[in-house]
Design a protein around this motif. Structure first.
Motif, short mmCIF file in Angstrom:
data_model
loop_
_atom_site.label_atom_id
_atom_site.label_comp_id
_atom_site.label_asym_id
_atom_site.label_seq_id
_atom_site.Cartn_x
_atom_site.Cartn_y
_atom_site.Cartn_z
N THR A 205 45.23 27.08 33.25
CA THR A 205 45.22 27.35 34.68
C THR A 205 46.66 27.26 35.17
OG1 THR A 205 44.87 25.03 35.25
CG2 THR A 205 42.90 26.42 34.97
N TRP A 206 46.92 27.69 36.37
CA TRP A 206 48.28 27.71 36.90
C TRP A 206 48.92 26.33 36.91
CZ3 TRP A 206 49.54 24.79 41.11
CH2 TRP A 206 48.48 24.28 41.85
N ASP A 207 48.09 25.27 36.96
CA ASP A 207 48.63 23.91 36.99
C ASP A 207 48.56 23.21 35.63
OD1 ASP A 207 45.91 23.56 36.92
OD2 ASP A 207 45.82 22.22 38.64
N GLY A 208 48.32 23.95 34.56
CA GLY A 208 48.39 23.38 33.22
C GLY A 208 47.09 22.88 32.62
N ARG A 209 46.00 22.97 33.33
CA ARG A 209 44.72 22.49 32.81
C ARG A 209 44.05 23.56 31.95
NH1 ARG A 209 42.00 18.62 37.09
NH2 ARG A 209 43.86 18.02 38.23
N ARG A 210 43.09 23.12 31.14
CA ARG A 210 42.29 24.07 30.38
C ARG A 210 41.23 24.65 31.31
NH1 ARG A 210 43.27 23.83 25.05
NH2 ARG A 210 44.27 21.98 24.24
N PRO A 211 40.98 25.95 31.23
CA PRO A 211 39.97 26.53 32.12
C PRO A 211 38.56 26.15 31.67
CG PRO A 211 40.77 28.18 30.61
CD PRO A 211 41.60 26.95 30.38
N GLY A 212 37.64 26.14 32.60
CA GLY A 212 36.24 25.90 32.27
C GLY A 212 35.56 27.23 31.96
N TYR A 213 34.26 27.17 31.69
CA TYR A 213 33.52 28.37 31.35
C TYR A 213 33.44 29.35 32.52
CZ TYR A 213 32.29 26.06 27.03
OH TYR A 213 32.36 25.43 25.82
N ILE A 214 33.33 28.84 33.73
CA ILE A 214 33.23 29.73 34.89
C ILE A 214 34.55 30.47 35.09
CG2 ILE A 214 32.96 29.81 37.41
CD1 ILE A 214 30.90 27.54 37.08
N GLN A 215 35.65 29.76 34.99
CA GLN A 215 36.95 30.42 35.14
C GLN A 215 37.21 31.39 33.99
OE1 GLN A 215 40.30 27.81 35.73
NE2 GLN A 215 41.35 29.37 36.94
N ALA A 216 36.76 31.03 32.78
CA ALA A 216 36.89 31.93 31.64
C ALA A 216 36.06 33.20 31.85
CB ALA A 216 36.47 31.24 30.35
N ALA A 217 34.87 33.05 32.42
CA ALA A 217 34.03 34.22 32.72
C ALA A 217 34.70 35.09 33.78
CB ALA A 217 32.65 33.77 33.19
N LEU A 218 35.23 34.46 34.81
CA LEU A 218 35.92 35.20 35.86
C LEU A 218 37.13 35.94 35.29
CD1 LEU A 218 36.21 35.82 38.91
CD2 LEU A 218 37.62 33.76 39.07
N GLN A 219 37.89 35.28 34.44
CA GLN A 219 39.07 35.90 33.84
C GLN A 219 38.68 37.10 32.98
OE1 GLN A 219 40.69 36.04 30.63
NE2 GLN A 219 42.81 36.19 31.26
N THR A 220 37.63 36.96 32.21
CA THR A 220 37.16 38.05 31.34
C THR A 220 36.65 39.22 32.16
OG1 THR A 220 36.58 36.47 29.62
CG2 THR A 220 35.56 38.64 29.50
N ILE A 221 35.82 38.95 33.15
CA ILE A 221 35.26 40.01 33.99
C ILE A 221 36.36 40.72 34.75
CG2 ILE A 221 33.80 40.45 36.01
CD1 ILE A 221 31.97 38.15 34.88
N LEU A 222 37.29 39.96 35.33
CA LEU A 222 38.39 40.58 36.07
C LEU A 222 39.28 41.43 35.15
CD1 LEU A 222 39.43 37.75 38.54
CD2 LEU A 222 38.42 39.97 39.10
N PHE A 223 39.46 40.98 33.91
CA PHE A 223 40.25 41.78 32.97
C PHE A 223 39.60 43.14 32.75
CE2 PHE A 223 40.83 43.25 28.58
CZ PHE A 223 42.19 43.54 28.63
N TYR A 224 38.32 43.14 32.42
CA TYR A 224 37.65 44.41 32.13
C TYR A 224 37.48 45.28 33.37
CZ TYR A 224 37.12 43.23 27.29
OH TYR A 224 37.40 42.93 25.98
N VAL A 225 37.27 44.68 34.53
CA VAL A 225 37.19 45.47 35.77
C VAL A 225 38.56 46.08 36.09
CG1 VAL A 225 36.91 45.29 38.29
CG2 VAL A 225 35.23 44.25 36.76
N SER A 226 39.63 45.28 35.97
CA SER A 226 40.96 45.81 36.27
C SER A 226 41.38 46.87 35.26
CB SER A 226 41.99 44.69 36.36
OG SER A 226 42.11 44.01 35.13
N VAL A 227 41.00 46.71 34.00
CA VAL A 227 41.29 47.74 33.00
C VAL A 227 40.52 49.02 33.34
CG1 VAL A 227 40.90 48.40 30.59
CG2 VAL A 227 41.96 46.22 31.12
N GLY A 228 39.27 48.85 33.77
CA GLY A 228 38.47 50.01 34.13
C GLY A 228 39.02 50.76 35.33
N ILE A 229 39.58 50.04 36.28
CA ILE A 229 40.12 50.67 37.47
C ILE A 229 41.46 51.33 37.16
CG2 ILE A 229 41.06 50.22 39.77
CD1 ILE A 229 38.91 48.04 40.05
N SER A 230 42.36 50.60 36.54
CA SER A 230 43.68 51.14 36.23
C SER A 230 44.29 50.38 35.07
CB SER A 230 44.59 51.06 37.45
OG SER A 230 45.90 51.47 37.08
N TRP A 231 44.12 50.89 33.89
CA TRP A 231 44.66 50.23 32.70
C TRP A 231 46.19 50.17 32.76
CZ3 TRP A 231 48.00 53.11 29.87
CH2 TRP A 231 47.94 54.50 30.03
#
Length: 160
Positions: free
Chosen positions: A103-129
């Motif tokens: 995370t921005w403050d040095g912590r390990r992300p949890g499963y919810i943040q990991a899911a958000l990161q993964t979904i946002l990656f694929y959505v942003s790639v889909g919109i504009s790689w």
């Protein structure tokens, strides 16, 4: 709570974040690209095996389980969420490259943040790689667009 899960022992930076050790972000773009290619190869094997299993089960059940093959895209989501939100905060490809998600403050992300990161990656790639590939070149921490949106960054494992 173990030392691994606590905040990184760093001084506050002038930008309001944390002062990461020198070299934390060196070569991150290339390492991320290689890690992603490795993860795609692992996923190719896993998804191919799942399709074969669903195909065999579909034949054995006279087609009743063939719709289960539609669930194979969830394998990709599960792969990244369980890896990034797990104890190592890294996919197998990232571990191979010696990098991990924080995370921005040095912590390990949890499963919810990991899911958000993964979904946002694929959505942003889909919109504009192109935007996804260009954004890391214009910030010192080499964060992608999806990293900014969910408050994560990728660092060298040995640097923290």
């Amino acid at each position: 709570m173990s030392n691994e899960d606590s905040l990184v022992r760093l001084e506050p930076a002038q930008t309001g974040g944390y002062a990461w050790p020198k070299g934390t972000f060196d070569g991150i773009i290339a390492a991320r690209a290689l890690a992603y290619i490795a993860d795609l190869l692992v996923l190719l094997v896993i998804i191919t095996a799942a399709i074969i299993v669903f195909g065999i089960l579909g034949i054995l059940t006279f087609g009743l389980l063939w719709p289960g093959a539609a669930l194979t895209p969830l394998i990709t989501l599960a792969y990244f969420v369980l890896s990034l939100g797990g104890a190592h905060s890294a996919t197998p490809g990232m571990r191979w490259q010696g990098i991990e998600l924080r995370t921005w403050d040095g912590r390990r992300p949890g499963y919810i943040q990991a899911a958000l990161q993964t979904i946002l990656f694929y959505v942003s790639v889909g919109i504009s790689w192109a935007v996804v590939l260009i954004v890391p070149f214009f910030n010192e921490r080499r964060r992608g667009l999806h990293d900014f949106l969910c408050g994560t960054l990728v660092v060298h494992r040995g640097a923290i």
